[in-house]
Design an enzyme around this catalytic site. Structure first.
Site: not given
Ligand code: NDP
Length: 487
Positions: A192, A266, A300, A397
């Site tokens: 996904k 991660e 990250c 973050e």
């Molecule tokens: P998320 O953790 O929500 O997104 C990561 C992935 O998880 C996306 O594919 C998302 O889908 C999916 N997802 C969201 N909710 C669920 C759930 N309940 N169960 C399973 N999968 C889910 O990150 P965000 O995009 O909302 O970003 C928010 C904050 O997270 C950022 O500001 C940043 O601080 C942090 N972040 C950190 C990352 C890292 O690598 N450390 C990467 C991304 C974000 P979808 O995008 O379609 O909502």
């Protein structure tokens, strides 16, 4: 003889150097990729994927729901039982080599689409994301028939069907980090991608077709968070791998508790980047720039907390400001661009909130004076000084081009500040003393620590965190472990 003179103060900016986007054609809409075919979502619903640099829709993508996830997991199970687990490692390796080569062949197209869909500068998608994605497939292709050497004295078995959820900051690279080790070890996959960056994962599905990968070995269900939750909650998975926010990681951990499904997480980070007074300051400044402004700070493992030894603070901050003023923010497809668009409006709003929070907390904000386009989502390179350890901008973050600068006097103070965080993903140190490097790398509790460099990645090197940055490793021999059972 007339003396030619240079007009000091004239505009010495680069002329535009846009990468063209006319060497490929995207479809108007994409289906889910299940059982080797593109199919519409059961609900028939679609959503638009937006170019964050101009707010224009690029394509429509199927919005997968529970029924689609179920179909994809079943397809992955059938492929696992009937085909993939029975293939020799050597045969599996051939498919991975083929995928790696096709990624190389389609590299230009993939780089442009990555920059259009996610906002990152073409220089980064062209020179970092796509070559590294291919390298991950080459590397894991090499492991496929050598797993017995990775785990000597053990019989190595695949785990089964893996559900994998990836974020939007390195879309194709995260596909590679997740899919390559899973397939190399004999597992099948349902992936996904993030809602805002599904396109290169969809092109990857085309690449799997082109490589003749048996049907159902790789399945892709696009959608938003609810689609990810449906995947995690599907009882047919043997393994879940997630990269994203700590908040969602914790929710996934809760929903898998007691189910016996393997999990690797991660998650976020807030890396300390330590500059000692004996460092080569000019190089360290380049390291700071690369540490926090690479990929708009959507990294990250970004070096988002700078710890500078007090004696060189003034010099470092002055040089950093001067270097930051040269950074070009703008069109991600322009080869001169250093900092592209913020990935989405939601993320841009979140970063702006943090900029406000930082000022309200009493920190001093510096932002460069560069121009930014009118349309799209942009944040100028920024840093805060006069920050305290307790400030939210130091603890949380931000995931944007925003650095928090603190000072220290002794090595121990630097280590204490570095470790005073809920995260433990990465860190960095700049010094010309080898002994200090060893003290810092042993003293910081983080999965990756760079010395006199930052943000360097290699498929042979394990990556992952401690504390709230998650657990499990990706890359290297360690990265194979979550995808095998040993007996
Ligand atoms: P998320 O953790 O929500 O997104 C990561 C992935 O998880 C996306 O594919 C998302 O889908 C999916 N997802 C969201 N909710 C669920 C759930 N309940 N169960 C399973 N999968 C889910 O990150 P965000 O995009 O909302 O970003 C928010 C904050 O997270 C950022 O500001 C940043 O601080 C942090 N972040 C950190 C990352 C890292 O690598 N450390 C990467 C991304 C974000 P979808 O995008 O379609 O909502």
């Amino acid at each position: 003889m007339t003396k030619s003179s240079i007009a000091v103060g004239a505009d010495w900016g680069y002329a535009p150097a846009p990468e063209s986007a006319d060497h490929f054609r995207l479809r108007d809409h994409y289906g889910l990729f299940i059982g080797g075919k593109f199919v519409p979502a059961a609900s028939g619903k679609r959503f638009k994927t937006i170019n964050p640099a101009n707010e224009k829709a690029i394509a429509e993508v199927a919005d997968g729901g529970e029924k689609d996830v179920d179909k994809a997991v079943k397809a992955a199970r059938t492929a696992y039982d009937k085909v993939w687990r029975k293939l020799s490692g050597r045969e599996r390796g051939k498919y991975l080599y083929r995928i790696a080569r096709i990624i190389q062949e389609r590299a230009r197209e993939l780089a442009v689409v990555e920059s259009m869909d996610g906002g990152k500068p073409i220089r980064e998608s062209r020179d970092v994301d796509i070559p590294l994605a291919a390298a991950h497939f080459f590397y894991h292709a090499g492991w496929a028939d050598k797993l017995a050497y990775a785990f000597p004295g053990k019989a190595v078995h695949p785990v089964g069907v893996a559900g994998q959820i990836i974020p939007w900051n390195f879309p194709l690279l995260m596909v590679a980090w997740k899919v390559a080790p899973a397939l190399a070890c004999g597992n099948t996959v349902v992936l996904k991608p993030a809602e805002t960056t599904p396109l290169t994962a969809l092109l990857f599905a085309e690449i799997c077709q082109e490589a003749g990968l048996p049907e159902g070995v790789f399945n892709l269900v696009t959608g938003a968070g609810a689609t990810g939750a449906a995947l995690v909650n599907h009882p047919g998975l043997n393994k879940v791998a997630f990269t994203g926010s700590t908040e969602v990681g914790k929710a996934i951990q809760k929903s898998l508790a007691g189910r016996g499904t393997k999990l690797t997480l991660e998650l976020g980070g807030k890396a300390a980047h330590i500059i000692f007074e004996d460092a080569t300051i000019d190089q360290a400044v380049e390291g700071i720039i690369n540490g926090i402004y690479f990929n708009q700070g959507h990294v990250c493992c970004a070096g988002s907390r700078l710890l500078v030894q007090e004696s060189v603070e003034e010099e470092v901050v002055a040089k950093l400001k001067a270097r930051m003023e040269t950074l070009i923010v703008g069109d991600p497809l322009d080869k001169n661009t250093d900092i592209g668009a913020i990935n989405s409006k939601a993320q841009c709003d979140r970063i702006r909130d943090y900029l406000k929070i930082g000022e309200e907390e009493g920190a001093e904000l510096f932002q460069t004076r560069c121009s930014v386009p009118e349309k799209g989502y942009w944040i100028r390179p920024s840093f805060f000084t006069k920050v305290a350890q307790s400030h939210r901008i130091v603890q949380e973050e931000i995931f944007g081009p925003v650095l928090a600068i603190q000072t220290f006097r002794t090595l121990n103070e630097a280590l204490e500040k570095a470790n005073n965080t809920p995260y433990g993903l990465s860190g960095g140190v700049w010094t010309d003393k080898g002994a200090k490097i060893f003290k810092v790398t042993r003293g910081i509790r983080a999965g990756v620590i760079w010395a006199n460099t930052f943000n360097k990645f290699d498929p042979t090197s394990p990556f992952g965190g401690y504390k709230e940055s998650g657990y499990g490793r990706e890359g290297g021999r360690h990265g194979l472990r979550p995808y095998v059972e040993l007996s």
